[in-house]
Design a protein around this motif. Structure first.
Motif, PDB file in Angstrom:
ATOM      1  N   SER A  39       0.856  -1.186   0.000  1.00  0.00           N
ATOM      2  CA  SER A  39       0.000   0.000   0.000  1.00  0.00           C
ATOM      3  C   SER A  39       0.894   1.238   0.000  1.00  0.00           C
ATOM      4  O   SER A  39       1.994   1.224   0.563  1.00  0.00           O
ATOM      5  N   TRP A  44      -4.183   3.684   4.381  1.00  0.00           N
ATOM      6  CA  TRP A  44      -4.839   2.614   5.148  1.00  0.00           C
ATOM      7  C   TRP A  44      -6.183   2.293   4.497  1.00  0.00           C
ATOM      8  O   TRP A  44      -6.946   3.188   4.174  1.00  0.00           O
ATOM      9  N   TYR A  45      -6.447   1.003   4.315  1.00  0.00           N
ATOM     10  CA  TYR A  45      -7.793   0.599   3.911  1.00  0.00           C
ATOM     11  C   TYR A  45      -8.739   0.785   5.085  1.00  0.00           C
ATOM     12  O   TYR A  45      -8.389   0.468   6.227  1.00  0.00           O
ATOM     13  N   ASP A  46      -9.925   1.287   4.791  1.00  0.00           N
ATOM     14  CA  ASP A  46     -10.969   1.457   5.801  1.00  0.00           C
ATOM     15  C   ASP A  46     -12.292   1.187   5.083  1.00  0.00           C
ATOM     16  O   ASP A  46     -12.878   2.089   4.485  1.00  0.00           O
ATOM     17  N   GLN A  47     -12.718  -0.066   5.134  1.00  0.00           N
ATOM     18  CA  GLN A  47     -13.782  -0.543   4.252  1.00  0.00           C
ATOM     19  C   GLN A  47     -15.127  -0.677   4.942  1.00  0.00           C
ATOM     20  O   GLN A  47     -15.198  -1.039   6.110  1.00  0.00           O
ATOM     21  N   GLU A  65      -3.438  -1.475  12.934  1.00  0.00           N
ATOM     22  CA  GLU A  65      -2.946  -0.369  13.751  1.00  0.00           C
ATOM     23  C   GLU A  65      -2.130  -0.867  14.940  1.00  0.00           C
ATOM     24  O   GLU A  65      -1.214  -0.190  15.395  1.00  0.00           O
ATOM     25  N   HIS A  82     -14.247  -1.540   8.644  1.00  0.00           N
ATOM     26  CA  HIS A  82     -13.657  -0.367   9.301  1.00  0.00           C
ATOM     27  C   HIS A  82     -12.495  -0.700  10.248  1.00  0.00           C
ATOM     28  O   HIS A  82     -12.176   0.085  11.145  1.00  0.00           O
ATOM     29  N   THR A  83     -11.911  -1.862  10.034  1.00  0.00           N
ATOM     30  CA  THR A  83     -10.649  -2.167  10.715  1.00  0.00           C
ATOM     31  C   THR A  83      -9.528  -1.698   9.790  1.00  0.00           C
ATOM     32  O   THR A  83      -9.325  -2.264   8.715  1.00  0.00           O
ATOM     33  N   ARG A  84      -8.864  -0.659  10.199  1.00  0.00           N
ATOM     34  CA  ARG A  84      -7.846  -0.081   9.315  1.00  0.00           C
ATOM     35  C   ARG A  84      -6.676  -1.051   9.151  1.00  0.00           C
ATOM     36  O   ARG A  84      -6.197  -1.642  10.110  1.00  0.00           O
ATOM     37  N   HIS A  85      -6.258  -1.207   7.895  1.00  0.00           N
ATOM     38  CA  HIS A  85      -5.160  -2.133   7.592  1.00  0.00           C
ATOM     39  C   HIS A  85      -4.469  -1.699   6.315  1.00  0.00           C
ATOM     40  O   HIS A  85      -5.019  -0.942   5.517  1.00  0.00           O
ATOM     41  N   ARG A  86      -3.265  -2.184   6.135  1.00  0.00           N
ATOM     42  CA  ARG A  86      -2.536  -1.895   4.907  1.00  0.00           C
ATOM     43  C   ARG A  86      -1.629  -3.085   4.579  1.00  0.00           C
ATOM     44  O   ARG A  86      -1.288  -3.885   5.448  1.00  0.00           O
TER      45      ARG A  86
END
Lengths: 105, 105
Positions: A39, A44-47, A65, A82-86
């Motif tokens: 990424s 950060w993905y926040d889906q 995080e 909505h669990t932020r990840h990359r």
């Protein structure tokens, strides 16, 4: 009638390759092929959707995080909405093949 | 945090082993382990849900009313709801690991 998850793996990829294998309102099954991709810095993905994801070839490091995990073939994880990840890293020498299922409650 | 699709494969199985990996209303992701299992004679699956299924280890023959397909690792197929099908054969010597996603419109 069948297709294969490991067929037609590109040898050079400017960007991740995302292919929808099946979809209905509320669910989407995708094959994602990475080749050294990560990424972008700070991204950060926040889906809105939950994501269940497995690495089937190659390897990857997925960062949350609070923790970073390394994934090898067969390793799967559920990422609640909505669990932020990359994606921190994928194997640069061989393609990393992911299977992802996005779904809603 | 992660688990592995190929871990804890039983060496002897009286019946197919079905494990739910993730679920929400309208979607269910399952690991299915077969070990020489086939559907009982004359039995056909006829499901209300669509099913996307991939073989990840081993091999299997899936029979539809008009065609029979042989599936090897990576081979996937979408089985629309109410498409009658049965498992005709799975490898007797090694476990066959399936990943199945059941979903509704």
């Amino acid at each position: 009638m069948t297709a294969n998850l490991f067929a037609d793996l590109p040898t050079a990829l400017p960007d991740e390759l995302v292919q929808v294998l099946a979809a209905a309102p509320g669910v989407c099954i995708e094959r994602i092929v990475s080749h050294g991709h990560a990424s972008p810095p700070g991204f950060w993905y926040d889906q809105d959707q939950h994501e269940w994801i497995v690495v089937l070839k190659g390897a990857a490091r997925l960062k949350f995080e609070d923790v970073e995990i390394e994934m090898h073939p067969g390793d799967f994880v559920t990422i609640p909405a909505h669990t932020r990840h990359r994606v921190e890293w994928t194997t640069p020498d061989v393609p990393t093949v992911w299977l992802a299922v996005f779904y809603r409650e």
